[in-house]
Design an enzyme around this catalytic site. Structure first.
Site, PDB file in Angstrom:
ATOM      1  N   ASP A  94       5.048   3.748   4.663  1.00 15.55           N
ATOM      2  CA  ASP A  94       3.980   2.959   5.289  1.00 15.55           C
ATOM      3  C   ASP A  94       3.238   2.141   4.239  1.00 15.55           C
ATOM      4  O   ASP A  94       3.220   2.483   3.050  1.00 15.55           O
ATOM      5  CB  ASP A  94       3.018   3.857   6.080  1.00 15.55           C
ATOM      6  N   GLU A 157       1.183   8.131   4.763  1.00 15.44           N
ATOM      7  CA  GLU A 157       0.475   8.533   3.540  1.00 15.44           C
ATOM      8  C   GLU A 157      -0.875   7.841   3.453  1.00 15.44           C
ATOM      9  O   GLU A 157      -1.871   8.433   3.037  1.00 15.44           O
ATOM     10  CB  GLU A 157       1.317   8.205   2.297  1.00 15.44           C
TER      11      GLU A 157
HETATM   12 ZN   LIG Z   1       1.017   4.871  -2.195  1.00 17.72          ZN
END
Ligand SMILES: [Zn+2]
Length: 426
Positions: A94, A157
Site C-alpha cells: 500500500d 501498513e
Molecule cells: Zn513504508
C-alpha cells in the site's frame, strides 16, 4: 563466488527498475485500499513463474475490508534443496495518497536519469523489487541452497498493518518454526540497519461541561475552558518533562531521541458543519483532543499514561466542576532487535562488503510492521533494511535510485547466503 552473486544482481539492473515501475502502476492507495488484489496477484504471478508456492490471504473483517476493497495479501515461498532456516522479506504494497505538487504522473512509473519515479517508489515498492531480484540472483548462483526464502506483499501498513502483517502474524506466518529471519525493505537508506522503533500511545482526552445559553455562560460550564486548563498544564509540566527524557536508542533524526507528544486535533462545542454564518450561541459541553505520545525503550507504558492522568487528576482536585475521560486509541510498545541477532550481523556483513564501511544502526521515530512480528509473532530477529531515502517517502515526485536498489539487492543477496548457508560466497 561473491563476484558471481553480485554479477547475477548486476544483470538484473534493468529488471529491478522495470519491476518497480510495474508495481508503481498499481495505484494501491490507502485509504481506501485501492487495487490491492491486482497488485498482489502481479507479485504472486512473478514469483510463481520462478518456482515459488504462492498463497493469497484476505484479511476478512479487518478495518476497511469490503468486497469493493478487499484486504488481499500475498505470501510466496521457495523451498531449498535441503532443510534449513527461512528468510522472509516483507514489504507493504500500500501507498499513501499522491497529494499535490507532482510534476510527473504519480502512478506512471517513469524511469529517467537513473531513477524510478512515482508514489511508493521509495516507500516501498523499490524495496520489494530489490528483495525479489536479490532472491532471484541468489537462487541462480546457488541452486542447491538449503532452507527456504519467503517474500510477502502485505497491505495496510500505512494505516497500522491490521489487515496485513498483524493478521498474518496471528496465523503463524511470522513465527518460528515457519520463519527464522525477517527483513523489511523499508526505505531506511542502503547503508543503515533499522533495529526497531519507539513506542506509541494514542489517546483521546475529553473534558465535560454543561450546555447553557451563550449569553449567560455562568449558568453552564465551558468544556473548552476546561481543555484550556489541560493544555496549559501540559505546556507547563508535561512537555518540559518529556524533553528531558533522553534515550540510548539510536533514533534518527536526533530530535526524536527524546520523548515527544503531538496534539493531533482539538474539537469542541458545536460542530463546524454549520459554517459559514449559522452559529448557535451555546456553552460547549464537550471538548476533545487526540494525543500522539511517542515513548522510549526506557519508559514503561503505565508510567507514560500515568504522567497524563496525574495531571488530569490534579485538575479534578483543584478546578471546580472539572471532569474528563481518556480513551485509548492505539498502543505499541517500543521495539529494538539486538545488534548481535543473526539477521543484523548478516546484513551488516553485506553492507561492509558492498560499501566498505560499518553500517549505521538506527531506530525509527515512528512505527512500522516490525511491531507485529515482535508482539504477535514473538520473533525478535527482524530488521528494516532497504534502498530509498527516507525523507522522500510520502512526498511529491517520490523516487528511488536504480543504483541504490542494485546495491541494496547485493546486500540482501549476501545476507541470504550468510543466513541460509553460513556464507559460501567468500
Ligand atoms: Zn513504508
Amino acid at each position: 563466488m561473491r563476484d558471481a552473486l553480485f554479477r547475477a544482481v548486476d544483470r538484473r539492473r534493468n529488471a529491478v527498475a522495470e519491476l518497480t515501475a510495474d508495481l508503481i502502476r498499481f495505484p494501491t492507495v490507502n485509504p481506501p485500499g485501492e487495487d490491492y488484489g491486482p497488485c498482489a496477484e502481479f507479485v504472486g504471478n512473478y514469483l510463481a513463474a520462478r518456482g515459488y508456492q504462492v498463497h493469497y490471504v484476505r484479511a476478512e473483517g479487518t478495518p476497511g475490508d469490503t468486497d469493493r476493497h478487499p484486504r488481499i495479501n500475498v505470501i510466496a515461498r521457495l523451498e531449498g534443496k535441503r532443510p534449513g532456516q527461512t528468510v522472509h522479506f516483507n514489504s507493504h504494497i500500500d501507498v499513501v495518497e499522491a497529494g499535490k505538487g507532482w510534476t510527473l504522473d504519480p502512478f506512471g512509473g517513469d524511469i529517467r536519469d537513473g531513477r524510478v519515479y512515482g508514489r511508493g517508489a521509495c516507500d516501498m515498492k523499490g524495496g520489494l523489487a530489490a528483495s525479489m531480484i536479490a532472491a532471484e540472483a541468489f537462487v541462480e548462483t546457488f541452486p542447491d541452497f538449503p532452507g527456504a526464502i519467503e517474500i510477502s506483499g502485505t497491505v495496510d501498513e500505512e494505516s497500522g498493518g491490521f489487515g496485513g502483517v498483524a493478521y498474518l502474524a496471528r496465523q503463524g506466518y511470522f513465527s518460528r518454526p515457519r520463519v527464522d529471519h525477517v527483513i523489511i525493505p523499508e526505505p531506511l537508506n542502503k547503508d543503515r540497519i533499522c533495529l526497531g522503533h519507539r513506542g506509541v500511545w494514542w489517546a483521546e482526552i475529553e473534558t465535560k461541561g454543561e450546555i447553557a445559553h451563550g449569553s449567560m455562560p455562568f449558568l453552564g460550564d465551558c468544556a473548552v475552558r476546561h481543555m484550556g486548563a489541560v493544555l496549559e498544564a501540559f505546556e507547563r509540566d508535561l512537555f518540559p518533562a518529556l524533553d528531558r527524557k533522553q534515550t540510548s536508542m539510536p533514533v534518527v533524526p536526533e530530535g526524536a531521541r527524546r520523548s515527544t507528544m503531538n496534539i493531533n486535533s482539538i474539537h469542541g462545542g458545536q460542530t463546524d458543519d454549520y459554517r459559514p454564518g449559522l452559529p448557535s450561541p451555546n456553552v460547549p459541553d464537550w471538548c476533545r483532543i487526540t494525543i500522539d505520545r511517542r515513548f522510549l525503550l526506557e519508559e514503561d507504558i503505565t508510567e507514560v499514561k500515568g504522567e497524563v492522568t496525574s495531571i488530569l487528576e490534579r485538575l479534578r482536585r483543584d478546578r471546580p466542576k472539572f471532569d474528563y475521560t481518556v480513551r485509548d486509541v492505539m498502543e505499541v510498545l517500543p521495539n529494538m532487535t539486538e545488534r548481535d541477532a543473526p539477521v543484523v550481523t548478516a546484513v551488516a556483513e553485506g553492507i561492509r562488503a558492498i560499501f566498505d564501511r560499518e553500517p549505521d544502526y538506527v531506530i525509527s521515530p515512528g512505527t512500522y510492521d516490525q511491531k507485529h512480528v515482535a508482539r504477535i509473532g514473538h520473533l525478535f530477529n527482524c530488521i528494516a533494511y532497504g534502498p530509498g531515502i527516507l525523507d522522500l517517502a510520502h512526498r511529491p515526485d517520490e523516487w528511488v535510485g536504480i543504483d541504490d536498489m542494485v546495491e541494496s539487492a547485493k546486500v540482501m543477496a549476501l545476507g541470504l547466503d550468510i543466513l541460509l548457508q553460513g556464507g559460501l560466497a567468500k
